[in-house]
Design an enzyme around this catalytic site. Structure first.
Site, PDB file in Angstrom:
ATOM      1  CG  ASP A  50      -9.820   0.064   4.956  1.00 13.63           C
ATOM      2  OD1 ASP A  50      -9.688  -0.126   3.735  1.00 13.63           O
ATOM      3  OD2 ASP A  50      -8.962  -0.240   5.801  1.00 13.63           O
TER       4      ASP A  50
ATOM      5  CD  GLN B 225      -3.509  -4.382   6.556  1.00 10.45           C
ATOM      6  OE1 GLN B 225      -3.393  -3.389   5.860  1.00 10.45           O
ATOM      7  NE2 GLN B 225      -4.132  -5.466   6.126  1.00 10.45           N
TER       8      GLN B 225
ATOM      9  CE  LYS C 173      -3.825  -2.500   2.075  1.00 12.44           C
ATOM     10  NZ  LYS C 173      -4.540  -2.892   3.293  1.00 12.44           N
TER      11      LYS C 173
END
Ligand code: NAD
Length: 281
Positions: free
Chosen positions: A117, A94, A50
């Site tokens: 997200d 994460q 990422k």
């Protein structure tokens, strides 16, 4: 029949190039903060990919690698700092987090406008009520790949295997919002093949190598393999690729299918959050 391979790598590259061109023209760059707590090896790899992708397209990024012992309070303090940072427009935590940290509490602490997200309850609610805002990256990547190959969704039987909050459920909702007839299967589903055999669009998001075998797939189906399994150092999906390929009309490979799309959608979501926050067009 031999299925057309849905090339997630090439599609993601195209999306990234478009984002790069847009970002080049921006004076203030969009910024993404990625927070990783603990030593999960797969998570380590994902956050590095990422970060590298952000660099490639000109998005500013900050990566926080916190030790396993990090307390919930420390993590919440970091989120608070990032919520206030003018350089940061998207915050990604994460998952999974270490067991002593309350995942829901941490995700809810992310400022709504920086929820890149789409895991906050508000954004989940928006998705569930058909008002999509920040949409989780992997499910969004699945839909984008289906669109890239002009796969019609309206009225189609879509079967999603897996009901996680990150992949299965949001994917099912996105399909439903696009007028597919959606069935969600999971670990307690009795007679999985009964459902999968009826699927025009079959999405496997489980994490069990070769769970989906050719006898479970309808002739001419579109098969999307979200699963990532490491076997003897090799990545394979949830679908028994070669035999299923002979039966399906379209299929995604692992690697090179949904994985790169997920990362492309993350940077797209970062740019979207940036536009929302700054008012840039
Ligand atoms: P998860 O473990 O949270 O969920 C797995 C789901 O599979 C559960 O809902 C469970 O009910 C279901 N399941 C388990 N065994 C089953 C069985 N025998 N039959 C039917 N259903 C069963 O996992 P997740 O986070 O949703 O991820 C799923 C897979 O997708 C994993 O392999 C993960 O690595 C992968 N993944 C890939 C990407 C990507 O970008 N390609 C992103 C996220 C996750």
């Amino acid at each position: 029949m031999t299925a057309t391979i849905m090339d997630g790598k090439a599609t993601a590259e195209k999306i990234r190039a478009g984002i790069k061109a847009e970002v080049t023209n921006l004076k203030v760059k969009p910024g993404l903060a990625a927070v990783l707590a603990g030593k999960n090896p797969a998570s380590q790899v994902y956050v590095e990919i990422k970060r590298k992708t952000c660099d490639d397209v000109g998005i500013y990024s900050e990566l926080y690698k916190l030790p396993e012992e990090t307390t919930e309070k420390e993590l919440l303090q970091l989120i608070d700092k990032l919520n206030k940072s003018e350089k940061i427009h998207g915050i990604l935590v994460q998952l999974p987090l270490p067991k002593h940290i309350n995942e829901e509490k941490v995700l809810e602490a992310i400022a709504l406008e920086k929820d890149v997200d789409g895991f906050s309850l508000v954004n989940v609610g928006r998705l569930a009520s058909g008002r999509e805002a920040a949409v989780p990256c992997t499910p969004k990547g699945v839909i984008r790949l289906l669109e890239e190959y002009s796969i019609d969704l309206a009225g189609k039987n879509a079967v999603v295997i897996g009901r996680s909050n990150i992949v299965g459920k949001p994917t099912a909702l996105l399909l439903l919002n696009r007028n597919a007839t959606v069935t969600i299967c999971h670990s307690k589903t009795a007679d999985l093949p009964h459902y999968t055999k009826k699927a025009d669009i079959l999405i496997a998001a489980v994490g069990k190598p070769k769970l989906v075998t050719a006898d479970m797939v309808k002739e001419g189906a579109v098969v999307i393999d979200v699963g990532i399994n490491r076997i003897d150092g090799k990545l394979i999906g949830d679908v028994d690729f070669e035999p299923v390929r002979k039966k399906a009309a379209y299929i995604t490979p692992v690697p090179g299918g949904v994985g790169p799309m997920t990362v492309a959608m993350l940077i797209e979501n970062t740019l979207e959050r940036y536009k929302k926050i700054t008012g840039a067009k």
